[in-house]
Design a protein around this motif. Structure first.
Motif, PDB file in Angstrom:
ATOM      1  N   LYS A  32      58.962 107.233  12.624  1.00  0.00           N
ATOM      2  CA  LYS A  32      59.425 105.939  12.850  1.00  0.00           C
ATOM      3  C   LYS A  32      60.092 105.780  14.007  1.00  0.00           C
ATOM      4  O   LYS A  32      59.971 105.049  14.630  1.00  0.00           O
ATOM      5  N   GLN A  33      61.371 106.872  14.086  1.00  0.00           N
ATOM      6  CA  GLN A  33      62.383 107.462  14.853  1.00  0.00           C
ATOM      7  C   GLN A  33      61.970 107.621  16.400  1.00  0.00           C
ATOM      8  O   GLN A  33      62.687 107.172  17.651  1.00  0.00           O
ATOM      9  N   ILE A  34      60.642 108.727  16.319  1.00  0.00           N
ATOM     10  CA  ILE A  34      60.102 109.483  17.577  1.00  0.00           C
ATOM     11  C   ILE A  34      59.996 108.356  19.253  1.00  0.00           C
ATOM     12  O   ILE A  34      60.460 108.732  19.903  1.00  0.00           O
ATOM     13  N   VAL A  35      58.867 107.100  17.997  1.00  0.00           N
ATOM     14  CA  VAL A  35      59.121 105.892  19.393  1.00  0.00           C
ATOM     15  C   VAL A  35      60.040 105.527  20.230  1.00  0.00           C
ATOM     16  O   VAL A  35      60.100 105.396  21.493  1.00  0.00           O
ATOM     17  N   ARG A  36      61.162 105.245  18.871  1.00  0.00           N
ATOM     18  CA  ARG A  36      62.438 104.811  19.739  1.00  0.00           C
ATOM     19  C   ARG A  36      63.281 106.000  20.623  1.00  0.00           C
ATOM     20  O   ARG A  36      64.242 105.503  21.186  1.00  0.00           O
ATOM     21  N   VAL A  37      63.473 106.623  20.549  1.00  0.00           N
ATOM     22  CA  VAL A  37      64.215 108.426  21.040  1.00  0.00           C
ATOM     23  C   VAL A  37      63.076 108.401  22.321  1.00  0.00           C
ATOM     24  O   VAL A  37      63.900 108.666  23.487  1.00  0.00           O
ATOM     25  N   LEU A  38      61.879 108.126  22.503  1.00  0.00           N
ATOM     26  CA  LEU A  38      61.321 108.240  24.203  1.00  0.00           C
ATOM     27  C   LEU A  38      61.454 107.246  24.536  1.00  0.00           C
ATOM     28  O   LEU A  38      61.491 107.106  25.944  1.00  0.00           O
ATOM     29  N   ASP A  39      62.065 105.952  24.084  1.00  0.00           N
ATOM     30  CA  ASP A  39      62.492 104.921  25.003  1.00  0.00           C
ATOM     31  C   ASP A  39      63.315 104.722  25.435  1.00  0.00           C
ATOM     32  O   ASP A  39      63.778 103.469  26.442  1.00  0.00           O
ATOM     33  N   GLN A  40      64.244 105.626  24.907  1.00  0.00           N
ATOM     34  CA  GLN A  40      65.497 106.393  25.776  1.00  0.00           C
ATOM     35  C   GLN A  40      65.281 106.990  27.826  1.00  0.00           C
ATOM     36  O   GLN A  40      66.616 107.499  27.772  1.00  0.00           O
ATOM     37  N   ASN A  42      64.141 106.202  29.257  1.00  0.00           N
ATOM     38  CA  ASN A  42      64.318 104.631  30.649  1.00  0.00           C
ATOM     39  C   ASN A  42      65.781 104.667  31.499  1.00  0.00           C
ATOM     40  O   ASN A  42      66.045 105.248  30.848  1.00  0.00           O
ATOM     41  N   GLY A  43      65.499 103.833  32.855  1.00  0.00           N
ATOM     42  CA  GLY A  43      66.386 103.812  33.138  1.00  0.00           C
ATOM     43  C   GLY A  43      67.476 104.502  33.784  1.00  0.00           C
ATOM     44  O   GLY A  43      66.274 105.480  33.999  1.00  0.00           O
ATOM     45  N   GLU A  44      68.487 104.498  33.950  1.00  0.00           N
ATOM     46  CA  GLU A  44      68.642 105.157  34.699  1.00  0.00           C
ATOM     47  C   GLU A  44      69.232 106.268  34.777  1.00  0.00           C
ATOM     48  O   GLU A  44      69.368 107.455  35.370  1.00  0.00           O
ATOM     49  N   ILE A  45      68.786 107.118  33.412  1.00  0.00           N
ATOM     50  CA  ILE A  45      68.833 108.523  33.078  1.00  0.00           C
ATOM     51  C   ILE A  45      67.264 109.507  33.481  1.00  0.00           C
ATOM     52  O   ILE A  45      67.242 110.345  33.533  1.00  0.00           O
ATOM     53  N   LYS A  46      66.499 108.724  34.323  1.00  0.00           N
ATOM     54  CA  LYS A  46      65.352 109.374  34.509  1.00  0.00           C
ATOM     55  C   LYS A  46      65.656 109.721  35.649  1.00  0.00           C
ATOM     56  O   LYS A  46      64.713 111.130  36.196  1.00  0.00           O
ATOM     57  N   LYS A  47      66.234 110.094  36.609  1.00  0.00           N
ATOM     58  CA  LYS A  47      66.388 109.974  37.560  1.00  0.00           C
ATOM     59  C   LYS A  47      67.438 112.067  37.760  1.00  0.00           C
ATOM     60  O   LYS A  47      66.932 112.506  38.486  1.00  0.00           O
ATOM     61  N   TYR A  48      67.626 111.951  36.028  1.00  0.00           N
ATOM     62  CA  TYR A  48      68.148 112.938  36.483  1.00  0.00           C
ATOM     63  C   TYR A  48      67.693 114.233  35.604  1.00  0.00           C
ATOM     64  O   TYR A  48      67.253 115.067  35.384  1.00  0.00           O
ATOM     65  N   ALA A  66      52.225 109.477  16.709  1.00  0.00           N
ATOM     66  CA  ALA A  66      52.853 109.077  17.364  1.00  0.00           C
ATOM     67  C   ALA A  66      54.131 109.130  18.624  1.00  0.00           C
ATOM     68  O   ALA A  66      54.053 108.252  19.023  1.00  0.00           O
ATOM     69  N   ALA A  67      54.728 110.323  18.818  1.00  0.00           N
ATOM     70  CA  ALA A  67      54.690 110.125  19.904  1.00  0.00           C
ATOM     71  C   ALA A  67      53.744 110.302  21.060  1.00  0.00           C
ATOM     72  O   ALA A  67      53.918 109.731  22.312  1.00  0.00           O
ATOM     73  N   ILE A  68      52.423 110.538  21.129  1.00  0.00           N
ATOM     74  CA  ILE A  68      51.993 111.098  22.187  1.00  0.00           C
ATOM     75  C   ILE A  68      51.043 109.697  22.814  1.00  0.00           C
ATOM     76  O   ILE A  68      50.677 109.439  23.420  1.00  0.00           O
ATOM     77  N   LYS A  72      51.738 107.814  26.002  1.00  0.00           N
ATOM     78  CA  LYS A  72      50.571 108.171  27.292  1.00  0.00           C
ATOM     79  C   LYS A  72      50.625 106.356  27.626  1.00  0.00           C
ATOM     80  O   LYS A  72      49.840 106.191  28.359  1.00  0.00           O
ATOM     81  N   LYS A  73      51.225 105.613  26.829  1.00  0.00           N
ATOM     82  CA  LYS A  73      52.157 104.384  27.478  1.00  0.00           C
ATOM     83  C   LYS A  73      53.087 104.468  28.594  1.00  0.00           C
ATOM     84  O   LYS A  73      53.436 103.500  29.286  1.00  0.00           O
ATOM     85  N   MET A  74      53.984 105.942  28.315  1.00  0.00           N
ATOM     86  CA  MET A  74      55.172 105.289  29.247  1.00  0.00           C
ATOM     87  C   MET A  74      54.234 105.558  31.201  1.00  0.00           C
ATOM     88  O   MET A  74      53.307 106.564  31.104  1.00  0.00           O
ATOM     89  N   ASN A  75      55.082 105.306  31.624  1.00  0.00           N
ATOM     90  CA  ASN A  75      54.993 105.497  33.592  1.00  0.00           C
ATOM     91  C   ASN A  75      56.754 106.192  33.317  1.00  0.00           C
ATOM     92  O   ASN A  75      57.303 105.861  34.043  1.00  0.00           O
ATOM     93  N   ALA A  76      56.355 107.233  32.803  1.00  0.00           N
ATOM     94  CA  ALA A  76      58.432 108.726  32.857  1.00  0.00           C
ATOM     95  C   ALA A  76      58.422 109.094  34.481  1.00  0.00           C
ATOM     96  O   ALA A  76      59.718 108.598  34.739  1.00  0.00           O
ATOM     97  N   GLY A  77      57.393 109.407  34.617  1.00  0.00           N
ATOM     98  CA  GLY A  77      57.632 110.059  36.391  1.00  0.00           C
ATOM     99  C   GLY A  77      58.148 111.172  36.139  1.00  0.00           C
ATOM    100  O   GLY A  77      58.560 111.626  37.796  1.00  0.00           O
ATOM    101  N   PHE A  78      57.822 111.757  35.279  1.00  0.00           N
ATOM    102  CA  PHE A  78      58.543 113.178  34.867  1.00  0.00           C
ATOM    103  C   PHE A  78      57.730 113.245  34.250  1.00  0.00           C
ATOM    104  O   PHE A  78      57.018 113.120  33.428  1.00  0.00           O
ATOM    105  N   PRO A  79      57.183 115.351  33.877  1.00  0.00           N
ATOM    106  CA  PRO A  79      56.173 115.625  32.923  1.00  0.00           C
ATOM    107  C   PRO A  79      57.201 115.031  31.615  1.00  0.00           C
ATOM    108  O   PRO A  79      57.930 115.741  31.194  1.00  0.00           O
TER     109      PRO A  79
END
Length: 282
Positions: A32-40, A42-48, A66-68, A72-79
């Motif tokens: 239940k929680q891992i999806v919310r963690v992956l949502d973290q 995003n935003g300002e943290i991504k550049k680091y 659930a994590a996978i 797949k839906k994310m546009n993270a910008g990093f591996p």
């Protein structure tokens, strides 16, 4: 040239250098929680962030899938990779998998963000933004540091933690504000000797990392964080954990050298291996 950020004096050259930072997310039965963690991530943290790995310690729920699906839906910008431990190594063992991965792949720093969504990686942004993290071997999340906020955390557990913080501070001879929150930042420079390999693979791994701070004269600072207890299921058996923690503190106080040299693992794995189960680089 130097600039003042809050109470930190930072060399401007340090601010301009891009560090290679790995985010390590240990996961065990937190579907239940891992999806919310992956949502973290995003935003300002991504550049680091240079790369993120989820280390699945043989979960018995559907957390891995659930994590996978979320990745797949994310546009993270990093591996982002999902690794699966070959055996159940425990939380400490998963740290060893990630630390070894960071060393072998030439990362400069590792941010540990637990997969149960109790901590927020955004709490590390201030020390990343002003470059203060480069002055220390590690920046540790401090649930009981000035400026921290506890959400849904009982007064009884708060009192117990404060007592053990005092006990550990006496034991190691340094001010300890948390025995192990789920948000920490480590320099791989301090990890390269792999002194952690004989530390316990269970939940006391972070306590041993604190003993190492004192024994190996590592520099550190505690960072104020927001810590939430909502729908998480704790793996901590409180009475047993408290007794183990007290025994460790006393043993370290009366024999530091012997304490740090012993192999504290219940099961001695020859190596800590995981397999890449999913990668955005494929």
């Amino acid at each position: 040239m130097f600039e003042l950020f809050g109470n930190e004096i930072i060399d401007r050259k340090d601010l301009e250098m891009k560090e290679k930072i790995l985010v390590f997310i240990p996961m065990y039965n937190c579907e239940k929680q891992i999806v919310r963690v992956l949502d973290q991530l995003n935003g300002e943290i991504k550049k680091y962030i240079s790369e993120a790995i989820i280390v699945n310690n043989r979960s018995t729920d559907n957390g891995e899938q659930a994590a996978i699906e979320k990745i797949k839906k994310m546009n993270a910008g990093f591996p982002i990779k999902v690794l699966k431990n070959r055996e159940n190594y425990g939380l400490g063992g998963s740290h060893k998998v990630a630390f070894n991965y960071a060393i072998e792949n030439n990362f400069d720093y590792v941010i540990v963000l637990h997969g149960d969504d109790q901590g927020s990686i955004s709490d590390m942004i201030p020390v990343l933004e002003n470059g203060a993290f480069k002055k220390y071997d590690c920046c540790l999340g401090g649930r009981f540091a000035k400026g921290s906020k506890l959400v849904g955390y009982s007064k009884f557990r708060t009192f117990g933690n404060l007592v053990f913080n005092v006990i550990f501070s006496i034991s190691v001879g340094k001010r300890i504000l948390d025995l192990g929150a789920g948000l920490n930042l480590y320099s791989t420079r301090m990890l390269k000797s792999k002194y952690y390999e004989k530390f316990p693979d269970n939940l006391t791994f972070n306590c041993y990392m604190l003993f190492a701070l004192a024994s190996y004269k590592q520099t550190y600072r505690f960072v104020p964080i927001v810590w939430r207890e909502e729908d998480q299921v704790s793996n901590v058996k409180m009475t047993r954990q408290a007794w183990q923690t007290l025994k460790m503190a006393v043993s370290y106080f009366f024999g530091r050298k012997k304490f740090m040299l012993k192999d504290a693992r219940e099961k001695k794995f020859k190596e800590y291996k995981s397999d890449v189960f999913f990668s955005t680089e494929d």
